[in-house]
Each structure stands twice: as C-alpha cells, then as structure tokens.
Design an enzyme around this catalytic site. Structure first.
Site, PDB file in Angstrom:
ATOM      1  N   ASP A   1       0.825  -1.215   0.000  1.00 55.73           N
ATOM      2  CA  ASP A   1       0.000   0.000   0.000  1.00 55.73           C
ATOM      3  C   ASP A   1       0.858   1.263   0.000  1.00 55.73           C
ATOM      4  O   ASP A   1       1.876   1.338   0.709  1.00 55.73           O
ATOM      5  CB  ASP A   1      -0.907   0.028   1.246  1.00 55.73           C
ATOM      6  CG  ASP A   1      -2.052  -0.968   1.142  1.00 55.73           C
ATOM      7  OD1 ASP A   1      -2.493  -1.255   0.020  1.00 55.73           O
ATOM      8  OD2 ASP A   1      -2.495  -1.453   2.201  1.00 55.73           O
TER       9      ASP A   1
ATOM     10  N   ARG B   1     -10.459  -0.128   5.455  1.00 50.61           N
ATOM     11  CA  ARG B   1      -9.041  -0.273   5.831  1.00 50.61           C
ATOM     12  C   ARG B   1      -8.549   0.955   6.587  1.00 50.61           C
ATOM     13  O   ARG B   1      -8.742   2.087   6.130  1.00 50.61           O
ATOM     14  CB  ARG B   1      -8.206  -0.454   4.556  1.00 50.61           C
ATOM     15  CG  ARG B   1      -6.747  -0.774   4.810  1.00 50.61           C
ATOM     16  CD  ARG B   1      -5.962  -0.836   3.504  1.00 50.61           C
ATOM     17  NE  ARG B   1      -5.621   0.486   3.024  1.00 50.61           N
ATOM     18  CZ  ARG B   1      -5.284   0.783   1.760  1.00 50.61           C
ATOM     19  NH1 ARG B   1      -5.265  -0.173   0.845  1.00 50.61           N
ATOM     20  NH2 ARG B   1      -4.973   2.010   1.418  1.00 50.61           N
TER      21      ARG B   1
HETATM   22  C1  SIN Z   1      -6.302  -3.401  -0.598  1.00 51.74           C
HETATM   23  O1  SIN Z   1      -5.852  -2.912   0.440  1.00 51.74           O
HETATM   24  O2  SIN Z   1      -5.644  -3.443  -1.643  1.00 51.74           O
HETATM   25  C2  SIN Z   1      -7.682  -4.023  -0.576  1.00 51.74           C
HETATM   26  C3  SIN Z   1      -7.614  -5.380  -0.025  1.00 51.74           C
HETATM   27  C4  SIN Z   1      -8.933  -6.103  -0.024  1.00 51.74           C
HETATM   28  O3  SIN Z   1     -10.009  -5.461  -0.115  1.00 51.74           O
HETATM   29  O4  SIN Z   1      -8.914  -7.315   0.108  1.00 51.74           O
END
Ligand code: SIN
Length: 310
Positions: free
Chosen positions: A138, A301
């Site tokens: 990320d 997140r």
């Molecule tokens: C992400 O942080 O790339 C998304 C991950 C997910 O939704 O599984």
C-alpha cells in the site's frame, strides 16, 4: 529428514520450460522458528510456511490492555499478517484498534467511510469493479508509506473475494546471488499517477502532484524492526528503477514482481463477515482476488503511518 548429500533439496528446471520445481529450502528456518512460538495473551495458528497466523482469544471491539497490544505487535512482526474471525467492529472501534499501533493516514484518492475519514472504503458491486488484484504494497508512492493496515470485512460475496499475501523477505532471499547483487543498492521511483491518475480531476493535478511528488525508495529495503531485507517494488506503483533505460527498468520490475507469484511465499485468506486482517505493509505485498463481480464486497481499511524506507 534433511538430505545429507543435497540432492533431494535441489530445485530443477523442467525440461523445455523455464520453470523450476523442487523444495524451496530457504523457508525452512523461518517456518521452524514460527512453529516454535507461543503467546501469553492469545493463541495463534500458523496459516502457511512463513506468513500468516489466525489469532484466537482476542476481542478487537474491546479496549485491549497494553500487554496484549504489545504482544500483537510482536506477532505481526513474526507472522507478517494476523487474521481474526468474528470481530464486529464499528468504524469507531476499528479506528481505535488501529490507533493503538500508531497514527493513521488519510488516503487522498480512495473514498472513505462517511463518519471515519481514516477508513478507506472499498465498496465493490456490479457498478464498481475490484481493481486491487495486482500484487502491491500500500501507498509505496508516499515518501512515508504505511507500516501496516487493518482491513475489516463489512460485506462479503457468497464465494470468492479472497485476499492473498506474499512474504517479501522470502521473495528477496529466494533471488539468486547474481540478481541479489544487482538489485542491492538500487533505487526506484514510485508514483501515485500510475494507479490513481483517473481519480484526480484535471484541475487538481497540479496540487496533488506538488503534494505527492514521485517518491524514491530502495529496491531492497530493510525492515526497521526485524532488520530483514525486503523486496520493495511492485508493478502497480513503481514507475522505474533509477539509472536504467526504460525497457531494462520495466523488465527488472517485472522480474522482481514475479517473485510474489511463488505460492510457497504466500498465504490466502477467505473472508467471512467481520473477519479482520492486519498486515505488516513493509514485509508483505497483497492481492485482492477480483473473482466475485457482480456481487457486493465491502471492506474498510485503516492504515498506520510508517517510516521512510531505507
Ligand atoms: C487493498 O488494500 O488493496 C484491498 C484489499 C482487499 O479489499 O482485500
């Protein structure tokens, strides 16, 4: 039994194909180390060779004591990703849990939870596709990328929508010595425009460019807490490797990124409503399977601010 003359531990190239088979021996020591860990405040079930553990006996909706948080932090360093079931976090509880590990970042391009701007909201449906199915770390395009992320499954499809994680120390250690010597000491430029150009209105381009200039990071970074070497390029955000011509740079980013495809370096998590994954964003890359369209899948997140990669 360990092979005393070394032949059983050889990887061999398949006849006619550039594909190697055979045991990946450099995982053995780390796998054995993780097998031997015990915890005071929770139980942990190892999910894969060197990455991932399912943690039981912790209620993330509650106000956890300092010793539990400290032990979870240690478990994160060891297993690289922690998974939890049945954690019906409210957005405020989600933020409060993640904050126990550091200050949270605000994402400038992905929509957020209405009440908690610290929570990026991935709300997928027939109208919004899942484009996170490329291996990435990320926000590697930030000068200070996140140290970790806590992802909570709000709504899951009846099947599909798993997230996979790959151990970037295992990936680095698996490179042959020539390639290690070549990439150690190299730097790469990461740029948010590769992934988010479409999200930025033309009138905002100049401002966001000034706010998020291309970030230069080592191709191989060293984990600030474990001291391990980690592969730190990804196709999604790494624009080029400094000092190489464009074709050579793209080929090298592609070659290194392909290491994440090694199944032995990975673990895979199948979500249920209110499952949580907490990953060390320095130590792993992840890949969100996009196999559930047109079903809905909603995750949120929180990302914890990290340190400048060195
Ligand atoms: C992400 O942080 O790339 C998304 C991950 C997910 O939704 O599984």
């Amino acid at each position: 039994m360990p092979d005393t003359n070394g032949t059983l531990a050889l990887r061999v190239t398949m006849e006619r194909y550039d594909v190697k088979v055979g045991p990946i021996t450099h995982l053995a020591a780390e796998r054995a180390r993780l097998n031997g860990l015990t915890w005071q405040h929770f139980d942990a079930k190892q999910l894969s060779a060197t990455i991932g553990a399912v943690i039981g006996g912790v209620d993330l909706t509650s106000d956890l004591g300092g010793p539990v948080v400290a032990e979870l932090r240690q478990a994160l360093l060891d297993y690289k990703v922690l998974f939890f079931r049945e954690q019906p976090l409210t957005p405020a509880q989600h933020v409060a849990f993640a904050r126990r590990f550091g200050e949270l970042e605000l994402h400038p391009f992905i929509p957020a939870n209405r009440d908690q701007p610290e929570l990026v909201r991935f709300a997928k449906s027939a109208d919004v596709g899942g484009y996170e199915n490329g291996w990435h770390s990320d926000v590697s395009w930030r000068e200070i990328p996140s140290m970790g992320a806590v992802l909570h499954a709000v709504e899951v499809p009846a099947s599909g929508g798993d997230t996979l994680f790959a151990d970037m120390n295992a990936a680095y250690e698996g490179l042959d010595e020539d390639l290690k010597a070549r990439v150690d000491g190299m730097s790469a430029v990461h740029d948010y425009l590769l992934a988010f150009a479409r999200q930025v209105k033309p009138e905002d381009r100049e401002r966001t460019r000034a706010q998020y200039p291309p970030a230069v990071h080592p191709v191989i970074r060293t984990h600030g807490e474990t001291g391990r070497k980690l592969m730190y390029v990804n196709r999604g955000f790494t624009d080029h490797i400094v000092g190489l011509d464009p074709d050579e740079s793209t080929a090298l980013i592609d070659r290194l990124s392909r290491e994440a495809d090694t199944i032995e370096y990975q673990c895979r998590w199948s979500w249920e409503p209110h499952s949580v994954a907490f990953w060390d964003n320095r130590a792993v890359q992840h890949y969100a399977c996009s196999d559930y369209w047109p079903a809905r899948r909603v995750t949120e997140r929180a990302s914890i601010i990290g340190e400048r990669p060195v």
